[in-house]
Design an enzyme around this catalytic site. Structure first.
Site, PDB file in Angstrom:
ATOM      1  CG  ASP A   8     -14.907  20.608  -9.554  1.00 33.79           C
ATOM      2  OD1 ASP A   8     -14.321  21.476  -8.883  1.00 33.79           O
ATOM      3  OD2 ASP A   8     -15.546  20.869 -10.598  1.00 33.79           O
ATOM      4  CD  GLU A  63     -14.812  24.920  -4.042  1.00 34.43           C
ATOM      5  OE1 GLU A  63     -15.917  24.549  -4.489  1.00 34.43           O
ATOM      6  OE2 GLU A  63     -13.738  24.612  -4.563  1.00 34.43           O
ATOM      7  CG  ASP A 106     -12.920  26.784 -12.562  1.00 33.82           C
ATOM      8  OD1 ASP A 106     -12.320  25.704 -12.701  1.00 33.82           O
ATOM      9  OD2 ASP A 106     -14.136  26.866 -12.306  1.00 33.82           O
TER      10      ASP A 106
HETATM   11  C1  GLC Z   1     -15.718  23.456 -12.254  1.00 34.97           C
HETATM   12  C2  GLC Z   1     -14.301  22.925 -12.290  1.00 34.97           C
HETATM   13  C3  GLC Z   1     -13.856  22.742 -13.714  1.00 34.97           C
HETATM   14  C4  GLC Z   1     -14.828  21.822 -14.437  1.00 34.97           C
HETATM   15  C5  GLC Z   1     -16.253  22.364 -14.329  1.00 34.97           C
HETATM   16  C6  GLC Z   1     -17.282  21.389 -14.879  1.00 34.97           C
HETATM   17  O1  GLC Z   1     -15.753  24.740 -12.761  1.00 34.97           O
HETATM   18  O2  GLC Z   1     -13.424  23.748 -11.579  1.00 34.97           O
HETATM   19  O3  GLC Z   1     -12.553  22.232 -13.781  1.00 34.97           O
HETATM   20  O4  GLC Z   1     -14.464  21.683 -15.767  1.00 34.97           O
HETATM   21  O5  GLC Z   1     -16.570  22.615 -12.976  1.00 34.97           O
HETATM   22  O6  GLC Z   1     -17.247  20.202 -14.175  1.00 34.97           O
END
Ligand code: GLC
Length: 622
Positions: free
Chosen positions: A304, A307, A417
Site C-alpha cells: 500500500d 504511489e 479507497d
Molecule cells: C490506505 C489504504 C487502505 C488502508 C489504509 C490504512 O488508505 O488504501 O486500504 O486501510 O491506508 O492502512
C-alpha cells in the site's frame, strides 16, 4: 498488427517484454498539434475504451483523465487521477485500433472533453507508442497482452471470501472475527491485517504488545482455513536502531534528494524514507525483508501507499505554516480564506514534492517526476521476485494499490479507497474490463465500501456484484460503521451469497487461468461481443463474464429490479441459494428484471451452462 513508434529517448518502463523494431515518425492515424500533443478526430459514434483504473464510464468519451498515480480516497466524477496508470485505449467506430502510450510520467487523455469531436493525448516527456490493429477488440487486447506478458495467477484460496478492516487492533480482534464468522456459518478464507499490527507503523515489525505471537495466530487460523494477509507500506520509518531503516541508509537503498541525502517525506509513521524500487539492488534488499513475515507462516501481502503517498514534506509544511501565519494574522477575507484551505489540502500528494527526489538507475540519478508511475509496480515486483527465491514452493498472494502496465505480471491490484456509495458499485464494474485489457485480472473493490458508513442493502448489493470478482474482500476504514457480515440483521441473505461464491470458485478459477494463459479478458463490455448492435454498444452497467455469463448488478438504493438489455436470447437465473433458484429464458431485447434483495440475478448466455458445485446451471447441452 503492432507498430511501435519512438519519440525521443524514453525511459525503459519494462511494461513491454518483447523487442519490437520502432519507427521515428508520427503514426498515420494521429496528428501532432502545435504543442506536440497527439490528436485524433473522433467521429460522432466513436467509442473509446480503456484507461484501466480510472473514473467515469466504460466509454471514456467526455472527460479529461490525468494518469499520474495518486493517493486519492475521493473517487468523484470530477476526479482526474487514481492510483494506477494504464495508458491503453481502444477506439471503436469509423476505425478500430488500440494504442499503448508507454510513458512513466504524467500523461493527459482529453477524450472529447475540450472538444467533443477531438481526442488529445499530451504526453509529458519522451515515450514509446504502440499502435495495434486487429479484427476485433478482443484481438487487439490479445496482441497487447502478448507483448506485456502473462498475468499473475494467485493461489486458489485467494478466490475465497476475505474480511478486512483498518482497526483490528490486536490478536483478540482477529480471533473474534474468525469465531463470529464461524458461528454465523459463513465461510472465510482470509483475514487481512492492516497497519495496526505493526510496531509504530514500521514495515516488517509486529507490535508484540498487541500481537504477542503472530506465528501461532497465523497457524491457528490456517488450521481453520483462514490465511492472515498483512499490509506492507512503501515508506520506511526514520528511527535509529530500526533495522530496515539502518540497512536502507547503509546500503544507499533510499531515494535521494537533490543534495544526495536520503529524501524525507511523511506518511503513517511520520517521517520516512522511500525505498528506491527502481534500483534492482534496493528491490532485492526490500524484497528479502518479506521473509520476516513468511517465516511466521504468512503467505499473502497487500502493498500500500506506493504511489508513493506523501502526506507532507517538511519543507512544504514549514512554508505552509509560515504562510498560514501571515494569512491568519490579519482580517482573513475570502481570498486569504481560500488560499488557507487550499494550502492545507495541497500538502497531501503535492505534485511539486515528486520533483524533489531521485532514483539511482545504474549510477545515474533520475528525477522521480519522470518515472513516477512505475514506483508501485516495482514495489510489488520486489516482493514477487524475492519471494520466488525465499518460498519457491509456495504460491503467495500479492496485490498492490498503485500500478503501471507490467505490474500485472507480479500481482493483482485492488481498486483503492472507494466509499460506501451506490455509485461506486457501478464505478468498480466499469473499471473491470479496462483493467482486464491491461492484464490486471486479479482485482476487485473494497466490498461494502471503504470510506463512509455502509447500509445493509448496500452491502448485499455489493456482495451480489463482487460474488463474481476474483478478489472478494470486505474492507472498511477506521471510524466507519463496522461491516463484518455477521453484524447485520440480513446475515442469512449474505451467508447464501458467500456460499454461492464458494460454489462458483471452480468456474471462476478455471476461467481466470484460461484468461491468463490465453491473454483474454474475464470481464468484457457487451460491445466487444456485439459490435454491430447499437444498443449493446451503449450498455454501461452490464458485463459479459467469460463466454458463458452476463452480470447485471443492482446499484440503486431501494431498487427491486433493474432494466437489462439482452443482445441475444439468454437464461435469467434468479438465485436465493446454491440449491434454490429459478431459471427463465428471455428473448433478445430490453427487459425490466426484478431482483429482490435476497435474489442474486445473472444471465447464462444462449446455449451455455456453468457448473456450480457440480450441478449444471443454464441451457441443457447434450
Ligand atoms: C490506505 C489504504 C487502505 C488502508 C489504509 C490504512 O488508505 O488504501 O486500504 O486501510 O491506508 O492502512
Amino acid at each position: 498488427m503492432i507498430e511501435k513508434y519512438t519519440f525521443g529517448t524514453p525511459f525503459p518502463t519494462e511494461a513491454v517484454i518483447v523487442q519490437i523494431e520502432s519507427r521515428r515518425e508520427t503514426p498515420k492515424l494521429l496528428e501532432r498539434d502545435e504543442d506536440g500533443a497527439l490528436v485524433y478526430k473522433l467521429a460522432d459514434k466513436d467509442i473509446v475504451y480503456g484507461l484501466g483504473e480510472q473514473i467515469r464510464g466504460i466509454n471514456k468519451r467526455g472527460w479529461k483523465y490525468v494518469n499520474w498515480n495518486y493517493d486519492n480516497p475521493h473517487h468523484h466524477e470530477d476526479t482526474k487521477s487514481l492510483y494506477g496508470a494504464h495508458n491503453f485505449i481502444i477506439v471503436r467506430g469509423e476505425k478500430l485500433w488500440g494504442a499503448f502510450f508507454d510513458y512513466a510520467g504524467r500523461i493527459e487523455f482529453d477524450i472529447g472533453y475540450t472538444r467533443r469531436d477531438l481526442m488529445r493525448i499530451d504526453v509529458g516527456g519522451d515515450f514509446d507508442l504502440y499502435i495495434i490493429t486487429g479484427q476485433s477488440e478482443d484481438d487487439i487486447v490479445k496482441q497487447f497482452r502478448e507483448i506485456i506478458g502473462r498475468s499473475y495467477v494467485p493461489p486458489k484460496w485467494a478466490f475465497g471470501y476475505g474480511q478486512s478492516r483498518w482497526g483490528y487492533k490486536n490478536e483478540s480482534d482477529i480471533r473474534e472475527v474468525a469465531d463470529s464468522y464461524e458461528a454465523a456459518g459463513i465461510p472465510l478464507s482470509a483475514i487481512y491485517i492492516d497497519i495496526d499490527y505493526m510496531d509504530s507503523y514500521k514495515d516488517f515489525t509486529v507490535d508484540k504488545s498487541r500481537f504477542a505471537d503472530l506465528a501461532a495466530l497465523a497457524s491457528d487460523m490456517l488450521a481453520r482455513g483462514i490465511h492472515l494477509v498483512p499490509i506492507i507500506d512503501a515508506g520506511v520509518k526514520i528511527e535509529p536502531g530500526y533495522d530496515v531503516y539502518e540497512e536502507g541508509v547503509a546500503g544507499g537503498y533510499f531515494c535521494k534528494n537533490a543534495e544526495g541525502g536520503d529524501f524525507v517525506g511523511a506518511v503513517w509513521p511520520g517521517r520516512v524514507h522511500f525505498p528506491d524500487f527502481l534500483n534492482p539492488e534496493a528491490r532485492t534488499w526490500f524484497g528479502s525483508k518479506y521473509k520476516a513475515l513468511t517465516s511466521l507462516g504468512i503467505d499473502g501481502f497487500w502493498n500500500d501507499m506506493n504511489e508513493p503517498a506523501i502526506f507532507y514534506t517538511e519543507d512544504r509544511l514549514a512554508d505552509t505554516l509560515k504562510s498560514i501565519e501571515s494569512l491568519t494574522s490579519g482580517n482573513m477575507g475570502i481570498d486569504e480564506y481560500f488560499k488557507f484551505t487550499g494550502m492545507v489540502a495541497g500538502l497531501n500528494g503535492n505534485e511539486g514534492d515528486y520533483s524533489k527526489f531521485y532514483h539511482n538507475i545504474d549510477g545515474e540519478m533520475v528525477n522521480h517526476r519522470d518515472v513516477h508511475n512505475l514506483y508501485g509496480m516495482n514495489m510489488t515486483r520486489a516482493a514477487s521476485e524475492a519471494l520466488k527465491k525465499i518460498e519457491p514452493d509456495k504460491e503467495i498472494l500479492f496485490f498492490s494499490r498503485s500500478s503501471y502496465v507490467g505490474a500485472h505480471r507480479y500481482g493483482g491490484i485492488w481498486q483503492g479507497d472507494n466509499k460506501s456509495w451506490w455509485s461506486h458499485i457501478l464505478q468498480s464494474m466499469q473499471q473491470l474490463p479496462a483493467l482486464n485489457m491491461c492484464g490486471f485480472l486479479y482485482t476487485g473493490p473494497d466490498t461494502g465500501g471503504f470510506g463512509c458508513d455502509t447500509t445493509e442493502d448496500l452491502m448485499i448489493r455489493w456482495l451480489q456484484y463482487t460474488v463474481f470478482t476474483p478478489l472478494l474482500r470486505n474492507h472498511s476504514a477506521l471510524g466507519t460503521r463496522e461491516q463484518e457480515l455477521y453484524r447485520f440483521s440480513t446475515v442469512d441473505i449474505m451467508r447464501e451469497i458467500i456460499k454461492i461464491r464458494y460454489a462458483l470458485i471452480p468456474y471462476l478459477y478455471d476461467l481466470f487461468v484460461k484468461c491468463a494463459d490465453n491473454n483474454e479478458m474475464m470481464f468484457r463490455p457487451l460491445g466487444f461481443e456485439f459490435p454491430d448492435d447499437a444498443d449493446a454498444l451503449g450498455v454501461e452497467d452490464q458485463l459479459l463474464l467469460g463466454s458463458e455469463l452476463m452480470i447485471t448488478p443492482v446499484y440503486r438504493q431501494n431498487a427491486r429490479g433493474r432494466y437489462v438489455y439482452l443482445p441475444e436470447e439468454m437464461m435469467c437465473v434468479r438465485m436465493k441459494s446454491v440449491t434454490s433458484y429459478e431459471c427463465e429464458i428471455m428473448p433478445r431485447g430490453h427487459h425490466y428484471v426484478t431482483a429482490e434483495l435476497d435474489e442474486l440475478v445473472f444471465f447464462v448466455r444462449s446455449g451455455c451452462r456453468i457448473s456450480l458445485d457440480g450441478q449444471w446451471i443454464g441451457y441443457d447441452v447434450l
